[in-house]
Enzyme design. Structure first.
Site, PDB file in Angstrom:
ATOM      1  N   ARG A 275       3.063  10.014  -0.696  1.00 18.19           N
ATOM      2  CA  ARG A 275       1.955   9.186  -1.181  1.00 18.19           C
ATOM      3  C   ARG A 275       1.265   9.791  -2.403  1.00 18.19           C
ATOM      4  O   ARG A 275       0.353   9.194  -2.972  1.00 18.19           O
ATOM      5  CB  ARG A 275       0.923   8.974  -0.078  1.00 18.19           C
ATOM      6  CG  ARG A 275       1.455   8.183   1.097  1.00 18.19           C
ATOM      7  CD  ARG A 275       0.342   7.877   2.085  1.00 18.19           C
ATOM      8  NE  ARG A 275       0.866   7.430   3.353  1.00 18.19           N
ATOM      9  CZ  ARG A 275       1.215   6.174   3.637  1.00 18.19           C
ATOM     10  NH1 ARG A 275       1.084   5.236   2.721  1.00 18.19           N
ATOM     11  NH2 ARG A 275       1.676   5.865   4.825  1.00 18.19           N
TER      12      ARG A 275
ATOM     13  N   ALA B  37       1.537   0.263   0.014  1.00 20.93           N
ATOM     14  CA  ALA B  37       2.721   1.109  -0.125  1.00 20.93           C
ATOM     15  C   ALA B  37       3.472   0.879  -1.430  1.00 20.93           C
ATOM     16  O   ALA B  37       4.185   1.772  -1.901  1.00 20.93           O
ATOM     17  CB  ALA B  37       3.658   0.903   1.067  1.00 20.93           C
TER      18      ALA B  37
ATOM     19  N   TYR C  65      -7.976   3.825   7.806  1.00 21.54           N
ATOM     20  CA  TYR C  65      -8.398   2.722   6.946  1.00 21.54           C
ATOM     21  C   TYR C  65      -9.736   2.106   7.322  1.00 21.54           C
ATOM     22  O   TYR C  65     -10.222   1.233   6.611  1.00 21.54           O
ATOM     23  CB  TYR C  65      -7.314   1.633   6.943  1.00 21.54           C
ATOM     24  CG  TYR C  65      -5.984   2.152   6.458  1.00 21.54           C
ATOM     25  CD1 TYR C  65      -5.799   2.525   5.133  1.00 21.54           C
ATOM     26  CD2 TYR C  65      -4.906   2.307   7.332  1.00 21.54           C
ATOM     27  CE1 TYR C  65      -4.586   3.029   4.690  1.00 21.54           C
ATOM     28  CE2 TYR C  65      -3.686   2.799   6.895  1.00 21.54           C
ATOM     29  CZ  TYR C  65      -3.534   3.158   5.575  1.00 21.54           C
ATOM     30  OH  TYR C  65      -2.338   3.655   5.143  1.00 21.54           O
TER      31      TYR C  65
ATOM     32  N   ARG D   2      -5.131  -1.912  11.902  1.00 20.37           N
ATOM     33  CA  ARG D   2      -4.106  -0.927  11.574  1.00 20.37           C
ATOM     34  C   ARG D   2      -4.737   0.438  11.296  1.00 20.37           C
ATOM     35  O   ARG D   2      -5.528   0.587  10.369  1.00 20.37           O
ATOM     36  CB  ARG D   2      -3.342  -1.392  10.337  1.00 20.37           C
ATOM     37  CG  ARG D   2      -2.317  -0.408   9.863  1.00 20.37           C
ATOM     38  CD  ARG D   2      -1.642  -0.898   8.586  1.00 20.37           C
ATOM     39  NE  ARG D   2      -0.748   0.124   8.105  1.00 20.37           N
ATOM     40  CZ  ARG D   2      -0.697   0.541   6.861  1.00 20.37           C
ATOM     41  NH1 ARG D   2      -1.476   0.021   5.944  1.00 20.37           N
ATOM     42  NH2 ARG D   2       0.142   1.488   6.506  1.00 20.37           N
TER      43      ARG D   2
ATOM     44  N   ARG E 157      -2.840  12.964   2.038  1.00 18.79           N
ATOM     45  CA  ARG E 157      -1.919  12.405   3.017  1.00 18.79           C
ATOM     46  C   ARG E 157      -0.510  12.921   2.765  1.00 18.79           C
ATOM     47  O   ARG E 157      -0.307  13.919   2.088  1.00 18.79           O
ATOM     48  CB  ARG E 157      -2.011  10.877   2.975  1.00 18.79           C
ATOM     49  CG  ARG E 157      -3.448  10.424   3.325  1.00 18.79           C
ATOM     50  CD  ARG E 157      -3.614   8.976   3.500  1.00 18.79           C
ATOM     51  NE  ARG E 157      -2.718   8.458   4.533  1.00 18.79           N
ATOM     52  CZ  ARG E 157      -2.384   7.191   4.621  1.00 18.79           C
ATOM     53  NH1 ARG E 157      -2.856   6.311   3.764  1.00 18.79           N
ATOM     54  NH2 ARG E 157      -1.580   6.778   5.570  1.00 18.79           N
TER      55      ARG E 157
ATOM     56  N   HIS F 113      -7.901   2.529  -3.488  1.00 20.37           N
ATOM     57  CA  HIS F 113      -7.354   2.948  -2.189  1.00 20.37           C
ATOM     58  C   HIS F 113      -8.497   3.247  -1.233  1.00 20.37           C
ATOM     59  O   HIS F 113      -9.487   3.874  -1.617  1.00 20.37           O
ATOM     60  CB  HIS F 113      -6.489   4.210  -2.321  1.00 20.37           C
ATOM     61  CG  HIS F 113      -5.255   3.991  -3.112  1.00 20.37           C
ATOM     62  ND1 HIS F 113      -4.181   3.284  -2.621  1.00 20.37           N
ATOM     63  CD2 HIS F 113      -4.929   4.371  -4.362  1.00 20.37           C
ATOM     64  CE1 HIS F 113      -3.238   3.248  -3.547  1.00 20.37           C
ATOM     65  NE2 HIS F 113      -3.671   3.888  -4.613  1.00 20.37           N
TER      66      HIS F 113
ATOM     67  N   PRO G 234       0.802  -5.065   0.672  1.00 17.38           N
ATOM     68  CA  PRO G 234       1.333  -5.174   2.024  1.00 17.38           C
ATOM     69  C   PRO G 234       0.480  -4.472   3.078  1.00 17.38           C
ATOM     70  O   PRO G 234      -0.062  -3.399   2.843  1.00 17.38           O
ATOM     71  CB  PRO G 234       2.719  -4.532   1.934  1.00 17.38           C
ATOM     72  CG  PRO G 234       2.696  -3.704   0.708  1.00 17.38           C
ATOM     73  CD  PRO G 234       1.721  -4.348  -0.223  1.00 17.38           C
ATOM     74  N   ASN G 235       0.383  -5.142   4.188  1.00 16.29           N
ATOM     75  CA  ASN G 235      -0.286  -4.676   5.409  1.00 16.29           C
ATOM     76  C   ASN G 235      -1.807  -4.656   5.327  1.00 16.29           C
ATOM     77  O   ASN G 235      -2.463  -4.362   6.320  1.00 16.29           O
ATOM     78  CB  ASN G 235       0.246  -3.301   5.843  1.00 16.29           C
ATOM     79  CG  ASN G 235       1.721  -3.350   6.139  1.00 16.29           C
ATOM     80  OD1 ASN G 235       2.169  -4.198   6.895  1.00 16.29           O
ATOM     81  ND2 ASN G 235       2.487  -2.474   5.515  1.00 16.29           N
TER      82      ASN G 235
ATOM     83  N   HIS H 187       3.507   3.485  -4.434  1.00  9.12           N
ATOM     84  CA  HIS H 187       4.397   4.643  -4.539  1.00  9.12           C
ATOM     85  C   HIS H 187       5.839   4.271  -4.834  1.00  9.12           C
ATOM     86  O   HIS H 187       6.680   5.161  -4.987  1.00  9.12           O
ATOM     87  CB  HIS H 187       4.336   5.437  -3.228  1.00  9.12           C
ATOM     88  CG  HIS H 187       2.953   5.543  -2.688  1.00  9.12           C
ATOM     89  ND1 HIS H 187       1.976   6.317  -3.281  1.00  9.12           N
ATOM     90  CD2 HIS H 187       2.352   4.933  -1.637  1.00  9.12           C
ATOM     91  CE1 HIS H 187       0.846   6.192  -2.601  1.00  9.12           C
ATOM     92  NE2 HIS H 187       1.057   5.356  -1.601  1.00  9.12           N
TER      93      HIS H 187
ATOM     94  N   GLU I 227      -6.981   0.859 -10.023  1.00 10.86           N
ATOM     95  CA  GLU I 227      -6.281   1.120  -8.763  1.00 10.86           C
ATOM     96  C   GLU I 227      -7.321   1.480  -7.696  1.00 10.86           C
ATOM     97  O   GLU I 227      -8.215   2.291  -7.949  1.00 10.86           O
ATOM     98  CB  GLU I 227      -5.306   2.278  -8.969  1.00 10.86           C
ATOM     99  CG  GLU I 227      -4.537   2.676  -7.733  1.00 10.86           C
ATOM    100  CD  GLU I 227      -3.665   3.900  -7.968  1.00 10.86           C
ATOM    101  OE1 GLU I 227      -2.601   3.955  -7.338  1.00 10.86           O
ATOM    102  OE2 GLU I 227      -4.051   4.797  -8.744  1.00 10.86           O
TER     103      GLU I 227
ATOM    104  N   SER J  32      -8.067   5.145   1.550  1.00 10.49           N
ATOM    105  CA  SER J  32      -7.894   6.568   1.869  1.00 10.49           C
ATOM    106  C   SER J  32      -7.625   7.331   0.573  1.00 10.49           C
ATOM    107  O   SER J  32      -7.466   6.736  -0.495  1.00 10.49           O
ATOM    108  CB  SER J  32      -6.729   6.762   2.842  1.00 10.49           C
ATOM    109  OG  SER J  32      -5.498   6.446   2.214  1.00 10.49           O
TER     110      SER J  32
ATOM    111  N   ASN K  90      -5.245  -2.912  -4.962  1.00  9.60           N
ATOM    112  CA  ASN K  90      -4.843  -2.031  -3.873  1.00  9.60           C
ATOM    113  C   ASN K  90      -3.430  -2.474  -3.510  1.00  9.60           C
ATOM    114  O   ASN K  90      -3.237  -3.438  -2.770  1.00  9.60           O
ATOM    115  CB  ASN K  90      -5.778  -2.147  -2.676  1.00  9.60           C
ATOM    116  CG  ASN K  90      -5.416  -1.178  -1.568  1.00  9.60           C
ATOM    117  OD1 ASN K  90      -4.321  -0.623  -1.536  1.00  9.60           O
ATOM    118  ND2 ASN K  90      -6.344  -0.971  -0.645  1.00  9.60           N
TER     119      ASN K  90
ATOM    120  N   ASP L 299       5.391  -1.896 -14.557  1.00 10.00           N
ATOM    121  CA  ASP L 299       5.745  -2.649 -15.754  1.00 10.00           C
ATOM    122  C   ASP L 299       4.780  -3.816 -15.988  1.00 10.00           C
ATOM    123  O   ASP L 299       4.399  -4.088 -17.135  1.00 10.00           O
ATOM    124  CB  ASP L 299       7.173  -3.181 -15.667  1.00 10.00           C
ATOM    125  CG  ASP L 299       8.226  -2.104 -15.871  1.00 10.00           C
ATOM    126  OD1 ASP L 299       7.888  -1.003 -16.365  1.00 10.00           O
ATOM    127  OD2 ASP L 299       9.403  -2.366 -15.532  1.00 10.00           O
TER     128      ASP L 299
END
Length: 144
Positions: free
Chosen positions: A113, A79, A24, A19, A109, A102, A11-12, A82, A100, A104, A76, A89
């Protein structure tokens, strides 16, 4: 598809470049995808880059990557990192390695997070290097 790396974005991330660029960066997801495609060609790989604001799409794509015999998944989860037991799963249920990613460093942060369900299931985590995090993760995937 053993030479395919799925690059899944949550998302986002469609708003990258707009943003919170102080967190970012100014690169868009298309900018990152273009560089990854060039890097993948050099490594003898193909990337399949996707983005969704919907958790279920990410779960379905993890299953798809596994069924297709992908080399790896760069994830990535935004949100959902978290909050999503469903992603945790799904990662645990597949054999394709998940890295994974990211932009940032979540540990620098907000406290909420600092916990990553994705990271608890993933093979490894690369974070805090901006758009370079994706390139580093692709290099790692090439060596798996």
């Amino acid at each position: 598809m053993a030479d395919t790396v799925f690059v899944l974005n949550g998302p986002n991330l469609n708003l990258l470049g707009l943003r919170e660029p102080e967190i970012y960066g100014h690169d868009t997801l298309d900018d990152i995808a273009g560089r990854l495609e060039d890097q993948a060609r050099t490594l003898g790989l193909v990337i399949d880059m996707r983005q969704s604001n919907h958790e279920g799409h990410l779960v379905d794509w993890l299953h798809e990557a596994n069924a297709a015999g992908a080399r790896a998944v760069l994830l990535n989860a935004g949100a959902f990192t978290h909050t999503s037991l469903a992603l945790y799963d799904a990662i645990k249920a597949i054999t394709v390695p998940v890295i994974e990613v990211h932009l940032s460093n979540p540990h620098r942060r907000e406290e909420f997070r600092h916990r990553s369900f994705v990271g608890q299931a993933a093979k490894g985590t690369i974070a805090g290097f901006g758009a370079l995090s994706y390139a580093l993760a692709l290099d790692a995937a090439a060596k798996l």
